[in-house]
Design a protein around this motif. Structure first.
Motif, mmCIF file in Angstrom:
data_model
loop_
_atom_site.group_PDB
_atom_site.id
_atom_site.type_symbol
_atom_site.label_atom_id
_atom_site.label_comp_id
_atom_site.label_asym_id
_atom_site.label_seq_id
_atom_site.Cartn_x
_atom_site.Cartn_y
_atom_site.Cartn_z
ATOM 1 N N ILE A 242 0.842 -1.198 0.000
ATOM 2 C CA ILE A 242 0.000 0.000 0.000
ATOM 3 C C ILE A 242 0.875 1.245 0.000
ATOM 4 C CG2 ILE A 242 -1.816 1.250 1.235
ATOM 5 C CD1 ILE A 242 -2.718 -1.451 0.104
ATOM 6 N N TRP A 243 1.919 1.233 0.800
ATOM 7 C CA TRP A 243 2.783 2.407 0.918
ATOM 8 C C TRP A 243 3.574 2.704 -0.358
ATOM 9 C CZ3 TRP A 243 5.236 0.770 6.248
ATOM 10 C CH2 TRP A 243 4.317 1.018 7.263
ATOM 11 N N GLU A 244 3.819 1.704 -1.167
ATOM 12 C CA GLU A 244 4.775 1.857 -2.266
ATOM 13 C C GLU A 244 4.394 2.980 -3.223
ATOM 14 O OE1 GLU A 244 8.388 0.491 -4.257
ATOM 15 O OE2 GLU A 244 7.568 0.434 -2.224
ATOM 16 N N ALA A 245 3.138 3.044 -3.639
ATOM 17 C CA ALA A 245 2.730 4.094 -4.578
ATOM 18 C C ALA A 245 2.778 5.477 -3.946
ATOM 19 C CB ALA A 245 1.317 3.814 -5.093
ATOM 20 N N SER A 246 2.720 5.535 -2.617
ATOM 21 C CA SER A 246 2.720 6.819 -1.908
ATOM 22 C C SER A 246 4.120 7.259 -1.499
ATOM 23 C CB SER A 246 1.819 6.725 -0.670
ATOM 24 O OG SER A 246 0.466 6.591 -1.050
ATOM 25 N N ARG A 247 5.131 6.567 -1.968
ATOM 26 C CA ARG A 247 6.504 7.002 -1.709
ATOM 27 C C ARG A 247 6.959 8.084 -2.684
ATOM 28 N NH1 ARG A 247 10.782 2.417 0.461
ATOM 29 N NH2 ARG A 247 9.929 2.387 2.581
ATOM 30 N N PHE A 248 6.146 8.382 -3.702
ATOM 31 C CA PHE A 248 6.415 9.463 -4.664
ATOM 32 C C PHE A 248 7.642 9.200 -5.531
ATOM 33 C CE2 PHE A 248 2.914 11.398 -2.956
ATOM 34 C CZ PHE A 248 2.769 12.764 -3.163
ATOM 35 N N TRP B 87 7.332 8.100 -8.393
ATOM 36 C CA TRP B 87 6.799 8.564 -9.672
ATOM 37 C C TRP B 87 7.002 10.064 -9.873
ATOM 38 C CZ3 TRP B 87 3.279 12.130 -8.204
ATOM 39 C CH2 TRP B 87 2.633 11.950 -6.974
ATOM 40 N N ALA B 88 7.084 10.812 -8.785
ATOM 41 C CA ALA B 88 7.284 12.260 -8.904
ATOM 42 C C ALA B 88 8.632 12.572 -9.547
ATOM 43 C CB ALA B 88 7.178 12.922 -7.533
ATOM 44 N N LEU B 89 9.676 11.813 -9.154
ATOM 45 C CA LEU B 89 10.995 12.027 -9.741
ATOM 46 C C LEU B 89 11.017 11.601 -11.199
ATOM 47 C CD1 LEU B 89 13.350 10.864 -6.845
ATOM 48 C CD2 LEU B 89 12.390 13.124 -7.292
ATOM 49 N N LEU C 108 2.303 15.181 -13.057
ATOM 50 C CA LEU C 108 2.919 15.309 -11.744
ATOM 51 C C LEU C 108 1.984 16.044 -10.786
ATOM 52 C CD1 LEU C 108 5.273 15.174 -9.735
ATOM 53 C CD2 LEU C 108 6.266 17.173 -10.879
ATOM 54 N N ASN C 109 1.422 17.170 -11.242
ATOM 55 C CA ASN C 109 0.508 17.928 -10.383
ATOM 56 C C ASN C 109 -0.816 17.193 -10.173
ATOM 57 O OD1 ASN C 109 1.359 20.272 -9.102
ATOM 58 N ND2 ASN C 109 1.460 21.398 -11.033
ATOM 59 N N LYS C 110 -1.260 16.505 -11.205
ATOM 60 C CA LYS C 110 -2.526 15.765 -11.087
ATOM 61 C C LYS C 110 -2.413 14.663 -10.054
ATOM 62 C CE LYS C 110 -5.762 12.992 -13.856
ATOM 63 N NZ LYS C 110 -6.005 12.371 -15.194
ATOM 64 N N TRP C 111 -1.342 13.895 -10.120
ATOM 65 C CA TRP C 111 -1.156 12.792 -9.179
ATOM 66 C C TRP C 111 -0.940 13.317 -7.755
ATOM 67 C CZ3 TRP C 111 1.712 7.778 -10.900
ATOM 68 C CH2 TRP C 111 1.189 7.324 -12.120
ATOM 69 N N ALA C 112 -0.086 14.335 -7.625
ATOM 70 C CA ALA C 112 0.184 14.882 -6.295
ATOM 71 C C ALA C 112 -1.079 15.490 -5.691
ATOM 72 C CB ALA C 112 1.296 15.927 -6.373
ATOM 73 N N GLN D 40 11.154 13.098 -1.285
ATOM 74 C CA GLN D 40 11.023 12.859 -2.724
ATOM 75 C C GLN D 40 10.336 14.046 -3.404
ATOM 76 O OE1 GLN D 40 12.524 9.853 -3.949
ATOM 77 N NE2 GLN D 40 11.054 8.228 -3.521
ATOM 78 N N ALA D 41 9.286 14.587 -2.765
ATOM 79 C CA ALA D 41 8.591 15.745 -3.340
ATOM 80 C C ALA D 41 9.514 16.957 -3.399
ATOM 81 C CB ALA D 41 7.336 16.062 -2.517
#
Length: 631
Positions: free
Chosen positions: A130-136, A138-140, A158-162, A189-190
């Protein structure tokens, strides 16, 4: 239950009474509802965390030559995310933040305060999924892809997901707020994404709120993280220091500045304390794990990078000395040809601050970045692992001549490295030297490498929330290259993450090197009185592992876990493509066979591998394993 208490009581002084008290206090605060009162839930928001392209401070260019990140970004636009750097799952765009993509089950009660949620769910499985997708991570990817191409769709995504994340995950509500370390990772990460977009000095208001809320989550429970004596305390201290220092730089709100100043001071004190306590003089880290060592080192690298960027005062001389020693430790464990490293200790799939097109098991980017920051040099020559330096503006650091082919005993952490002069072959022995709690029963495990390939290897971890038999298998003695006595672990299990009756041993302080011979030995005795002495001799690229054993009642099994490939067995000689392995014994061998077993080189993934198993009966014995290189 009585036996577990009996095993646990002697551990209390070694775990630390203050640590035990902090953990007990945290558990009591959870049960009483005090944490829920102290850390109220917030409201979701959709304010952009990043400016659009028209608001960028200056026109951006790409400081490195890379293309792989664009493919990753295109995959992400389709909803495909890499979990644990290896397994691709479609979770939507934006992702479904509470979905386990492996079993397609949604985390229950995701709208409750995090303190009311269970650490482990049999229904959903490992919460790390569960935590993996929320580690951001993908933001990098989106930020780098934007810098490479200038394509607006990546910045928009990036803005849509965040924004979707901050809307669906209000402060302190749901599983993604449950762990302070996860909050620190996500926030850092953000912030790194903002740096890549050159927005870290003039940020969007949404990012300021994001960082403030994350520091607010970390601070109240940071003592619980510190009590673990592991990466959690390092990560959360890093989050407080960097987040607080960054808020001081960008905010003018008196309330924010007052809090931020407190977080900076607290983070700095804890960082100095954690580095001093958890990193030994020889560079070993408290978790006896190569991958957790990388995580801790990456955190320290981010701390030092942001300290310079924000122009904060330096840390102590001792801090930098320990960070440099930790860098050298990982350098010595990393195979320079492939970037791979022994799969020693717990491995939860963590890989943070990825700024290169390198695979998960390539440790060179972390070593290269830490070398640049803590030693002002490059550990390796030019390669894709250099991209992290380019992104962070450190590409003017010069290469130095580091020596990998150096036999060395890391006496504080419990590792002996033997390397032949030509560096074609090298090995690592893990011996018991436990100042902190061991997570694997791997005493006298031997890892063997030839020309960048891990020939004899460790089993890995697989998952922290799995069936008891798999948990016991991967962290137990059976998944390591050592002797198993009477079909049990070297140490009795007290809990999911805790062994009792920690093994003790004696060892040679140095690797003897004379007349072309390498020689080293160590011995240990387990909680049932079984004794094992392991001696390594190397000459002319022929390796001998001599095991002297006694004290067991029913049987002893020697295991050599082999690199997957073509192996054949001719009685006591196992033949592979590049090496032959033969075993001799001073007493009759009752069984010698190749069996199929399991390894986990990536979290939540297991694959088969061949294992050479050699069994003897009840008598004391000396077993000699010889490894011959074919060419």
């Amino acid at each position: 239950m009585f036996n577990k208490i009996k095993l646990l009581l002697p551990l209390l002084p070694r775990l630390g009474f203050a640590n035990v008290a902090n953990v007990a206090g945290y558990r009591l605060a959870l049960a009483s509802g005090l944490i829920k009162k102290v850390m109220p839930e917030g409201q979701g928001y959709c304010d952009p965390l990043f400016h659009g392209s028209s608001h960028l401070v200056k026109e951006l260019s790409c400081p490195v030559s890379e293309s792989g990140v664009v493919d990753l970004a295109e995959d992400q636009l389709k909803g495909n995310i890499l979990y644990f750097s290896d397994q691709k799952h479609n979770v939507g765009s934006p992702p479904e933040w509470f979905l386990n993509p492996v079993n397609q089950k949604r985390y229950p009660d995701a709208d409750l305060h995090w303190s009311r949620l269970s650490d482990f769910s049999d229904e959903v499985g490992d919460i790390k999924i569960i935590w993996e997708a929320s580690r951001f991570d993908w933001a990098l990817v989106f930020a780098r892809a934007y810098r490479v191409t200038g394509a607006e769709r990546y910045l928009s995504a990036l803005n849509k997901w965040a924004g979707d994340w901050t809307d669906k995950n209000p402060l302190n509500r749901g599983p993604n707020w449950k762990c302070g370390q996860e909050a620190a990772i996500r926030m850092l990460q953000a912030l790194l994404a903002a740096f890549l977009l050159n927005q870290h000095k003039l940020p969007a208001s949404g990012l300021i709120r994001f960082v403030f809320e994350h520091c607010s989550r970390i601070a109240p429970t940071v003592r619980y993280a510190v009590a673990q004596d592991n990466n959690h305390g390092v990560s959360e201290a890093a989050g407080l220091f960097v987040g607080g220092a960054w808020l001081e730089m960008v905010s003018s709100d008196p309330h924010v500045l007052r809090k931020a100043g407190h977080w900076v001071r607290k983070g700095r004190i804890l960082l100095e304390d954690r580095v001093n306590r958890l990193i030994e003089k020889d560079g070993s880290f408290s978790q006896y794990s190569v991958n957790y060592h990388r995580l801790a080192l990456d955190m320290l690298s981010m701390v030092e990078f942001w300290r310079r960027e924000i122009d904060q005062p330096s840390f102590s001389v001792d801090f930098y000395g320990k960070a440099g020693a930790a860098t050298n430790w990982l350098f010595q464990m990393t195979e320079s040809l492939s970037g791979d490293a022994p799969n020693l200790g717990a491995n939860d799939g963590a890989r943070l601050f990825v700024l290169t097109d390198t695979p998960y098991r390539d440790y060179r980017p972390s070593v290269q970045l830490a070398s640049a920051l803590f030693s002002d040099c490059r550990a390796y020559g030019a390669g894709v692992w250099d991209d992290c330096l380019g992104w962070l503006g450190l590409d003017d650091v010069e290469e130095t001549k580091n020596t990998f082919n150096r036999s060395h005993v890391f006496a504080d952490g419990g590792y002996a490295k033997l390397t032949t002069p030509d560096s074609r072959t090298w090995g690592i022995v893990r011996f018991p030297r436990f100042r902190f709690r061991p997570s694997h029963a791997d005493c006298l495990h031997f890892d063997f490498w030839y020309k960048g390939e891990n020939i004899l290897r460790d089993g890995g971890t697989f998952s922290y929330n799995t069936d008891p038999e798999w948990l016991d298998y991967f962290s137990g003695t059976r998944s390591h290259n050592t002797i198993q006595f009477d079909d049990r672990n070297q140490m009795p299990r007290v809990g999911r993450f805790l062994f009792g009756a920690w093994s003790k041993g004696i060892f040679d302080n140095e690797v003897v090197q004379e007349d072309g011979l390498l020689f080293w030995s160590a011995s240990c005795q387990d909680f049932c009185g079984c004794r094992h002495k392991r001696t390594i001799k190397v000459k002319n690229n022929v390796w001998q592992i001599i095991d002297e054993i006694d004290g067991f009642e029913n049987n002893a099994v020697l295991r050599w876990r082999l690199k997957p490939g073509e192996w054949s067995l001719n009685w006591q000689k196992c033949c592979g493509n590049v090496v032959d392995i033969s075993v001799k014994s001073s007493v009759p061998i009752t069984r010698c066979e190749l069996v199929n077993d399991w390894e986990s080189r990536y979290y939540m993934k297991m694959t088969e591998l061949p294992v050479l198993e050699v069994s003897i009966g009840t008598k004391p014995a000396t077993l000699i394993t010889e490894i011959n290189i074919k060419f």
